[in-house]
Design a protein around this motif. Structure first.
Motif, short mmCIF file in Angstrom:
data_model
loop_
_atom_site.label_atom_id
_atom_site.label_comp_id
_atom_site.label_asym_id
_atom_site.label_seq_id
_atom_site.Cartn_x
_atom_site.Cartn_y
_atom_site.Cartn_z
N ASP A 88 0.88 -1.18 0.00
CA ASP A 88 0.00 0.00 0.00
C ASP A 88 0.91 1.21 0.00
N SER A 90 -1.21 6.49 -1.90
CA SER A 90 -2.51 6.67 -1.25
C SER A 90 -2.85 8.11 -0.87
N PRO A 91 -2.88 9.02 -1.82
CA PRO A 91 -3.20 10.41 -1.51
C PRO A 91 -4.69 10.58 -1.23
N ASN A 92 -5.04 11.75 -0.75
CA ASN A 92 -6.44 12.03 -0.50
C ASN A 92 -7.01 12.87 -1.62
N HIS A 144 3.87 13.61 0.12
CA HIS A 144 3.38 12.34 -0.43
C HIS A 144 4.41 11.66 -1.32
N HIS A 200 -4.46 3.13 -1.97
CA HIS A 200 -5.61 3.20 -1.05
C HIS A 200 -6.05 4.67 -0.99
N TYR A 212 -11.72 5.27 9.60
CA TYR A 212 -10.47 4.86 8.97
C TYR A 212 -10.05 3.42 9.34
N ASP A 255 -9.60 -0.01 7.14
CA ASP A 255 -8.32 -0.70 7.00
C ASP A 255 -8.43 -2.18 7.37
N ARG A 277 -7.23 -7.81 0.92
CA ARG A 277 -5.91 -8.05 0.30
C ARG A 277 -5.44 -9.48 0.56
N TYR A 284 2.56 -1.52 4.39
CA TYR A 284 1.93 -0.20 4.32
C TYR A 284 3.00 0.86 4.41
N VAL A 326 3.48 4.35 4.89
CA VAL A 326 2.69 5.50 5.36
C VAL A 326 3.49 6.23 6.44
N GLN A 335 1.14 7.74 11.61
CA GLN A 335 0.07 6.74 11.66
C GLN A 335 0.52 5.42 12.29
N HIS A 342 -2.06 3.87 14.65
CA HIS A 342 -3.19 3.34 13.87
C HIS A 342 -2.87 1.93 13.35
N PHE A 343 -1.70 1.77 12.74
CA PHE A 343 -1.39 0.45 12.18
C PHE A 343 -1.12 -0.59 13.26
N1 ARG Z 1 -4.76 8.58 2.64
C1 ARG Z 1 -3.94 8.46 3.79
C2 ARG Z 1 -3.17 9.77 4.04
O1 ARG Z 1 -2.83 10.47 3.10
C3 ARG Z 1 -2.96 7.34 3.70
C4 ARG Z 1 -3.56 5.97 3.53
C5 ARG Z 1 -2.59 4.90 3.88
N2 ARG Z 1 -3.08 3.57 3.70
C6 ARG Z 1 -3.93 2.94 4.47
N3 ARG Z 1 -4.28 1.72 4.17
N4 ARG Z 1 -4.40 3.47 5.58
O2 ARG Z 1 -2.87 10.07 5.17
#
Ligand code: ARG
Length: 567
Positions: free
Chosen positions: A118, A121-123, A132, A158, A307, A311, A318, A329, A331, A335, A338-339
């Motif tokens: 993963d 994964s931008p927003n 990013h 993602h 979120y 995930d 996956r 991941y 990232v 985070q 979170h993970f």
């Molecule tokens: N979109 C999120 C961000 O920009 C990152 C996502 C990462 N991937 C995931 N599976 N949570 O902060």
């Protein structure tokens, strides 16, 4: 290729009757080249063998000398210093490079396994900033390394394409936006609207209610809300795609957060059935206090999923649908909690493969020493950075080599290469600072320096070809000088470094490696005439030049940098 270090470890462990891995981890590179090429410090074996380090060193030296595998073996106190057989090692190394350079790096440890990575994964409707870039390029490098190590890999984007912010985007667009402006520059305009929304909502809190109402409509499948949401995504994706094309990055799957909207109920039910859900202030959470973590929120008090729930659904998808046994991941480190929570919940759900989930975090990207924040709209757009880097690369090329063919193409490779290499050359967890003058400096530890070294090797080989000289496939009897040997020795470390880079998920080890190869090649190039040498010596030097070219190119490929043949 079996490294000399492993050969030494195997031989010495047989002599001592100790596990190979213990010996391997003890082997060092001597601080001065006069001492030899490799050293075995014997101090740490003294206890197990009940002998003094000196006598162990002598025993090892004796056995190694008898094996005939190494050129010279000597002891110094508790150390055994080993000098390698230069011609034999060079012959093997150059052959491996010419025949199958991938096997120089990789022993294909991942054959038969599948990994999902993963990354990026931008927003949606938020800028793809230089920050990013890190996830994108580290992720891409990890994908390439895993593939080269034999893994089947699914690269997953993602996308952040769901969440309450879309209520804000819709509300802001309907109040202040217009279609043409968005179409012209979707990401900037949508972000601009979003920032304006935040500013105005501070004065006028009713706006927040409006946004909430729009998000609710979106969740309920309202036609207008859905149409606008899809349009925002489509326009943003087009813009992201341009950046990905410029960077040479691609994905096997675009599976955004919204993809899991209908897959979360099953997760919530399973958590409930397994007795993992508890109520906390109206929300449903998994208690993780036993592991010193705050609870993982699964469903908020207003019923909305968040979120983490997505995930969890994504991880199951996956593993179960994409068939991946390793989930990676890439990232940012903000985070990490979170993970850690998501992986723990997967484990509690009885998924043993949670062991193979890995959060690959990284440091911040600073731009001329400053941190970036999107909230207040202070943002540096990656596309601007890339454009300017290409532009500056072009003017450097105009100065240095005005008659170069395909200047634009080369400027693109050099400009992008400069930005990307800068990102991938410091340790993953370190912060990265970005300054044009530094990243484009042809004499620093930069992408352009490595690319230039590669182009230099190509140029020598072109001239050789013009003169009718072929690159030999077998080496003659020429002895290797110290600078020639340093180059072979450096190249020979590819396998060891590749394994470590992958085990640590840190592409910067590959970047450092290619810098070392370039330093060794440039020293060799300045010290040793190539085309004007003769016979076996010239053959050896041509072969070394060719090997350096192939190895530099391959290493650059791993870190996502192109290698022009002239610049
Ligand atoms: N979109 C999120 C961000 O920009 C990152 C996502 C990462 N991937 C995931 N599976 N949570 O902060």
């Amino acid at each position: 290729m079996k490294s000399q270090k492993k050969l030494l470890a195997k031989t010495a462990s047989d002599i001592l009757d100790l596990p190979e891995i213990d010996v391997l981890s003890a082997i060092e590179y001597p601080p001065q080249p006069e001492l030899g090429d490799l050293a075995v410090p014997c101090f740490r074996f003294a206890k197990a063998l009940r002998k003094s380090p000196q006598s162990i060193a002598e025993q090892v030296a004796d056995g190694l000398a008898k094996s005939g595998l190494f050129a010279k073996v000597a002891t110094a106190g508790g150390y055994v210093n080993i000098t390698l057989n230069r011609v034999a090692v060079a012959t093997e190394t150059l052959q491996t490079v010419q025949q199958d350079v991938e096997s120089l790096f990789s022993s294909r440890r991942g054959t038969g396994q599948k990994a999902a990575v993963d990354f990026s994964s931008p927003n949606i409707a938020k800028p793809f900033g230089v920050g990013h870039l890190r996830s994108t390029m580290i992720g891409q490098a990890i994908v390439r390394m895993l593939k080269m190590d034999g893994y089947e890999v699914a690269g997953v984007n993602h996308l952040g394409d769901w969440g309450t912010q879309f209520g804000k985007n819709i509300a802001a667009y309907l109040r202040w936006g217009d279609e043409e402006t968005v179409k012209k520059n979707p990401v900037r305009e949508l972000f601009h609207l979003y920032v304006r929304f935040h500013q105005e909502a501070e004065q006028n809190p009713a706006l927040d209610d409006e946004a909430r109402a729009w998000f609710k409509k979106l969740e309920d499948g309202d036609e207008e809300a859905t149409r606008l949401w899809k349009w925002f995504i489509g326009e943003s994706l087009k813009a992201f795609q341009q950046t990905y094309d410029l960077l040479g990055v691609s994905f096997d799957h675009y599976l955004g957060e919204s993809f899991y909207n209908d897959k979360m109920q099953a997760v919530i039910e399973e958590l409930g059935n397994k007795g993992l859900l508890v109520e906390s202030e109206g929300a449903e959470v998994v208690d993780l206090s036993e592991w010193n973590m705050p609870p993982c929120i699964i469903r908020k008090s207003d019923g909305a999923t968040i979120y983490a729930t997505r995930d969890l659904a994504a991880a199951l998808y996956r593993h179960d649908e994409l068939g991946a046994s390793h989930l990676i991941y890439v990232v940012g480190s903000e985070q990490s909690l979170h993970f850690a929570q998501v992986f723990k919940v997967l484990e509690l759900m009885g998924r043993p493969w949670a062991q193979n989930c890995r959060h690959v975090a990284f440091g911040m990207m600073k731009y001329n020493g400053e941190r970036l924040s999107t909230r207040r709209g202070k943002v540096v757009y990656l596309e601007d950075v890339l454009d300017r880097a290409i532009h500056e690369a072009k003017s450097i090329i105009e100065q240095k080599n005005p008659s170069l063919a395909n200047k634009d193409d080369v400027a693109r490779m050099v400009g992008i290469g400069a930005v990307v290499f800068n990102d991938l050359k410091s340790y993953r967890m370190h912060d990265v600072d970005f300054r044009y003058e530094d990243v484009l400096n042809f004499d620093g530890e930069t992408g352009p320096y490595v690319q230039y070294t590669h182009a230099r090797a190509c140029s020598v080989l072109r001239k050789a070809e013009e003169a009718g000289l072929a690159v030999p496939t077998a080496l003659g009897a020429a002895e290797l000088s110290d600078v020639e040997w340093r180059l072979v020795y450096q190249i020979g470390q590819a396998g060891e470094i590749f394994e470590r880079a992958l085990d640590e998920f840190d592409p910067s080890l590959i970047s450092r490696f290619v810098l070392d190869v370039c330093h060794a090649f440039n020293r060799f190039y300045h010290d040793s005439p190539i085309l004007t040498a003769e016979g076996d010596v010239r053959a050896l030097r041509l072969a070394l030049t060719d090997a350096a070219r192939i190895v530099i190119r391959q290493a650059l490929y791993l870190v996502g940098v192109e290698a022009p043949e002239a610049m």
